[in-house]
Design a protein around this motif. Sequence first.
Motif: not given
Length: 657
Positions: A195-220
């Motif tokens: 069950g160990e992840f080999i990789w995750k979120g591979g979709s051109g970066g759409d699923k990676k957490k955007d730390e620069d998006g701030g609270k509003f970005g995470k909320l959206m």
Amino acid sequence: MRSPLKNTLSLLLIAFLFLPMSGIAQLNVKWEQSLPGGIQWQTITSLGNLIIASGSSLQRIDSETGEVKWSKKQFGNLSESQVEELPGSPFLKIKSGNAFMLMDEFSGDIVFDPAKAGISEVKGYYMFYNMGAILIDGMAISGEQSISLINMADASVKWSIKEDVGRIIAANELGNDEILLTDLFGMSKVKASSGEFIWKGGSGGDKKKDEDGGKFGKLMQEFAKEMVEEAVKDEDFNAAFFHRPGDGICFFAGENKDSRTESVPGEGMKEIPYTYYSFAAFNVQDGSQLWGDLDIEGQLGQVTYRENGLMIVPTLPNMPLNVYNYQTGQGMWGRGFYPKGVVADFLDTESGLLIASEQSNKSYLQLIDPKTGSKVYKRPTKVNGTIAGIVPLSNAVLYLTSSEINILDITKGELKWDKGINSTPSLTGKKGDMIYAFDTRERVVKTIDLTSESFKNLTAEKLTFQGKESPNKLEVMEDGVLLYSDQNIAKYSFDGTLLFNEFYEAPRESRFMQALLLADAAYASYVAAQSYYVAAHMGNAEAELRGQSAGGSQLAGQFKDVYADLGEQASSYAKEAANAAFKRQKATQSGKDFNFILTRQDKIVKLLQVSKKTGKAEGAIDLGRDKNPSYTIDNFSGTVYLKKGDNGLVSYQVGQP
């Protein structure tokens, strides 16, 4: 005053007329069983298991002996809608609220128990037969998302991931100890063993957490996720996953809904809703996106792998058929090929790709260059009815529609016969290089020689059925051509001689027909999956009864290569399922030598065993005067199970098991 002699002759005549029916022997009882709790319903699974539901338990009964093979008291008083077969598997799905259990129908063993796995709600499940496991996407009792791999053998949890990766919409075994997960926002690959992840979120970066998006970005992001989750929950969202064997590319297609402004005659400009699927391709090794945003309007049509690309068949008229490069997504046929109407079928020939399309109850045949998509014929060939199938011949194809048979000369794009044969797929049969077809307009049997590509009449006289019926099924036997309907059965020898034409009066109570129609539909639909010339002729009647497929299509799904592999493994369910599946497959290949026909005599409805060799009734089962008869038929083994009273179950062996 009538003379004694005339009275005697009249009585003898009456006795003679009723002799064929009154002389039919009652079929012997194979076994009889009393089951406590009151039999509520019974069913035959696609693999031939007799399942009985009562107020006290759910049971499997041995079809040969009547012995109770297993009984589960925790599943007493279940409705029929709570128990269903898992297509392409030997498992029963037992539903309760937001969760369900999976049971091996042979042993009665529970192969998935949500309570044992610590799951409070099941959102999706995926069967991994090669590794003997089930992937469950659900909610853990703690409230977190839980992705768990369950061992089929004992329902134990191999591993569980308590991490929010989004709603899983596809899960695929890749081999090499790898599983590919596709969720609403991307893909992940995990090790099957841990069950160990080999990789995750591979979709051109759409699923990676955007730390620069701030609270509003995470909320959206969370808001968008919740909206999609609700769409899935309401079944407003559909998606599909394709993995091309032999390479590292996978394809994802997700459903989208939108609207556009169009001019509507008499109504002016209006907002018109429409549906489209967006296709994207990904690298399985690292999850990187190769291409995306290929939009195909309409529902998801047939998708096939071709030598030069992915062919996506449209489901709407005036939409292009095209082949898309695996690496780039570029259309290999430019703007694509625009068929007349909607594509119904296609066939690769030595001369090109033959496309069959439909528009307004008419069908069209067009040959195109498979490399460029360009037309070979200036105009498509128009044929009557809707296409049921295409059969390749030498420099030609024989086609069957809902109303006719004819042969298309591929090199010229012209029909071989000026006037085709008026027939349907269910009224055709094949033996060697000959096709036998009942012409519904002329009411005679015709033969089609596939070698000479010509046809002629086999019979001279018109065939007439009583009771305002017409033949709905043709079957080629060893000694002739059999035609039958619900209450009629007739046979011709191969020289055109009528051997018999028998009629059995129909019962007035239509409720007696339901079990027979369902049994015929299940059997016919599976045989149709094996032989092109035999169609599921009971399909329409069955659809009216249940509004869904008969279950024969489920049985057809059993015979995959995976079953051959499973049969070699140690798990008992796999071996039993494989043996049962091949046994039933063999039964359809040998065919039945009788038909079930319902009739009514002396206010008693009888189920007759009518010989296909003679047309005569050779045995009968009294269904009695019960206003709500409960009986089940297994057409594969020729067995009838009749409920008697509240607890009684009687088995009759009609044909050879």
